[in-house]
Design a protein around this motif. Structure first.
Motif, short mmCIF file in Angstrom:
data_model
loop_
_atom_site.label_atom_id
_atom_site.label_comp_id
_atom_site.label_asym_id
_atom_site.label_seq_id
_atom_site.Cartn_x
_atom_site.Cartn_y
_atom_site.Cartn_z
N ASP A 2 7.46 -18.35 12.47
CA ASP A 2 6.15 -18.33 13.13
C ASP A 2 5.67 -19.74 13.44
O ASP A 2 5.15 -20.01 14.50
CB ASP A 2 5.11 -17.63 12.25
CG ASP A 2 5.34 -16.12 12.19
OD1 ASP A 2 6.07 -15.61 13.06
OD2 ASP A 2 4.80 -15.49 11.28
N LYS B 125 9.21 -6.03 4.75
CA LYS B 125 8.07 -6.89 5.09
C LYS B 125 7.29 -6.32 6.27
O LYS B 125 6.05 -6.35 6.28
CB LYS B 125 8.54 -8.31 5.42
CG LYS B 125 8.95 -9.09 4.20
CD LYS B 125 9.37 -10.49 4.56
CE LYS B 125 9.83 -11.23 3.33
NZ LYS B 125 10.22 -12.60 3.60
N GLU C 60 -0.65 -2.75 5.14
CA GLU C 60 -1.77 -3.54 4.64
C GLU C 60 -2.61 -4.17 5.74
O GLU C 60 -3.74 -4.57 5.51
CB GLU C 60 -1.24 -4.66 3.74
CG GLU C 60 -0.52 -4.16 2.51
CD GLU C 60 0.20 -5.27 1.78
OE1 GLU C 60 0.02 -6.44 2.15
OE2 GLU C 60 0.94 -4.96 0.84
N GLY C 61 -2.05 -4.31 6.92
CA GLY C 61 -2.72 -5.04 7.99
C GLY C 61 -3.93 -4.31 8.55
O GLY C 61 -4.29 -3.22 8.11
N PRO C 62 -4.55 -4.91 9.55
CA PRO C 62 -5.75 -4.32 10.15
C PRO C 62 -5.41 -3.23 11.17
O PRO C 62 -6.11 -3.05 12.14
CB PRO C 62 -6.39 -5.52 10.83
CG PRO C 62 -5.24 -6.36 11.24
CD PRO C 62 -4.21 -6.18 10.14
N TYR C 63 -4.32 -2.53 10.95
CA TYR C 63 -3.87 -1.52 11.90
C TYR C 63 -4.30 -0.14 11.43
O TYR C 63 -4.43 0.12 10.25
CB TYR C 63 -2.34 -1.55 12.04
CG TYR C 63 -1.81 -2.95 12.24
CD1 TYR C 63 -2.00 -3.61 13.44
CD2 TYR C 63 -1.13 -3.60 11.22
CE1 TYR C 63 -1.52 -4.90 13.62
CE2 TYR C 63 -0.64 -4.88 11.39
CZ TYR C 63 -0.84 -5.52 12.60
OH TYR C 63 -0.37 -6.79 12.77
N GLN C 64 -4.50 0.73 12.38
CA GLN C 64 -4.81 2.11 12.03
C GLN C 64 -4.02 3.04 12.95
O GLN C 64 -3.77 2.73 14.11
CB GLN C 64 -6.30 2.39 12.15
CG GLN C 64 -6.87 2.15 13.54
CD GLN C 64 -8.35 2.42 13.57
OE1 GLN C 64 -8.83 3.25 12.81
NE2 GLN C 64 -9.06 1.74 14.45
N GLU D 221 7.11 -3.11 7.14
CA GLU D 221 6.39 -1.93 6.66
C GLU D 221 5.16 -2.32 5.86
O GLU D 221 4.10 -1.70 5.99
CB GLU D 221 7.33 -1.05 5.82
CG GLU D 221 8.36 -0.33 6.64
CD GLU D 221 9.40 0.39 5.79
OE1 GLU D 221 9.26 0.43 4.55
OE2 GLU D 221 10.36 0.91 6.38
N ASP D 222 5.28 -3.37 5.02
CA ASP D 222 4.13 -3.85 4.25
C ASP D 222 3.03 -4.36 5.18
O ASP D 222 1.85 -4.10 4.96
CB ASP D 222 4.56 -4.97 3.29
CG ASP D 222 5.42 -4.45 2.15
OD1 ASP D 222 5.48 -3.21 1.94
OD2 ASP D 222 6.05 -5.29 1.46
N LEU D 223 3.42 -5.10 6.22
CA LEU D 223 2.42 -5.61 7.17
C LEU D 223 1.70 -4.47 7.87
O LEU D 223 0.48 -4.51 8.05
CB LEU D 223 3.10 -6.49 8.23
CG LEU D 223 3.37 -7.92 7.84
CD1 LEU D 223 4.18 -8.62 8.93
CD2 LEU D 223 2.09 -8.68 7.59
N LEU D 224 2.44 -3.45 8.26
CA LEU D 224 1.80 -2.32 8.93
C LEU D 224 0.89 -1.55 7.98
O LEU D 224 -0.16 -1.05 8.39
CB LEU D 224 2.87 -1.39 9.52
CG LEU D 224 3.62 -1.94 10.73
CD1 LEU D 224 4.77 -1.03 11.09
CD2 LEU D 224 2.68 -2.14 11.90
#
Length: 169
Positions: A122, A138, A145-149, A140-143
């Motif tokens: 990055d 990583k 925990e992230g600000p996604y819905q 899957e974890d981002l999806l």
């Protein structure tokens, strides 16, 4: 005029020119795969490095030229055709490789290895080699925990309608 030429020449000499070959790319290997010197060398060239093609796509070039000259008058189109043919005859001979045989072999092995993922970092000037399982986890974890819905339906049709209404007004 001569004075400006001398001044420009001095300015060129005094300024350090950018040379992408001098730029060092860092390789971060987070996988279990050991990278040999050839693999490191090809990865250091970066993602924007263009390999010499095995053969020049003559047919694609000719069809591209033909489609581009469709609007020209016949005499001008013929001149462009002749120039394109002359250039293709000169350049269509086998090109000299811009990588070593060891680098090409290392690149082939890296492409075939489905247990690793190679991506650009990055931040910074680095290439990262990761285990595919680690990368997938990583992501899957981002999806999760992230600000996604998760949404029930695709919003494109709704946004297209809004945009069309705005355009009409």
């Amino acid at each position: 005029m001569e004075k400006q030429k001398r001044k420009f020449t001095r300015l060129e000499i005094s300024q350090k020119r950018y040379n992408p070959q001098c730029e060092v790319k860092v390789i971060v290997n987070l996988s279990k795969l050991p990278l040999d010197p050839a693999a490191q060398s090809i990865l250091q060239k970066g993602f924007n490095y263009a390999l010499t093609p095995k053969k020049i796509p003559v047919e694609e070039i000719i069809s591209g030229v033909e489609s581009a000259i469709g609007h020209l008058p016949p005499s001008a189109a013929e001149i462009v055709r002749q120039d394109a043919c002359r250039i293709l005859r000169m350049k269509s001979k086998t090109q000299k490789h811009n990588t070593t045989m060891a680098e090409r072999e290392a690149l082939r092995k890296l492409k075939e290895n489905e247990s690793i993922v190679i991506l650009s970092a990055d931040k910074g000037n680095a290439t990262v080699v990761l285990e595919k399982e680690d990368y997938d986890k990583k992501m899957e974890d981002l999806l999760a925990e992230g600000p996604y819905q998760k949404i029930d339906r695709h919003p494109t049709a709704r946004y297209n309608g809004i945009v069309k209404e705005i355009i009409k007004t």
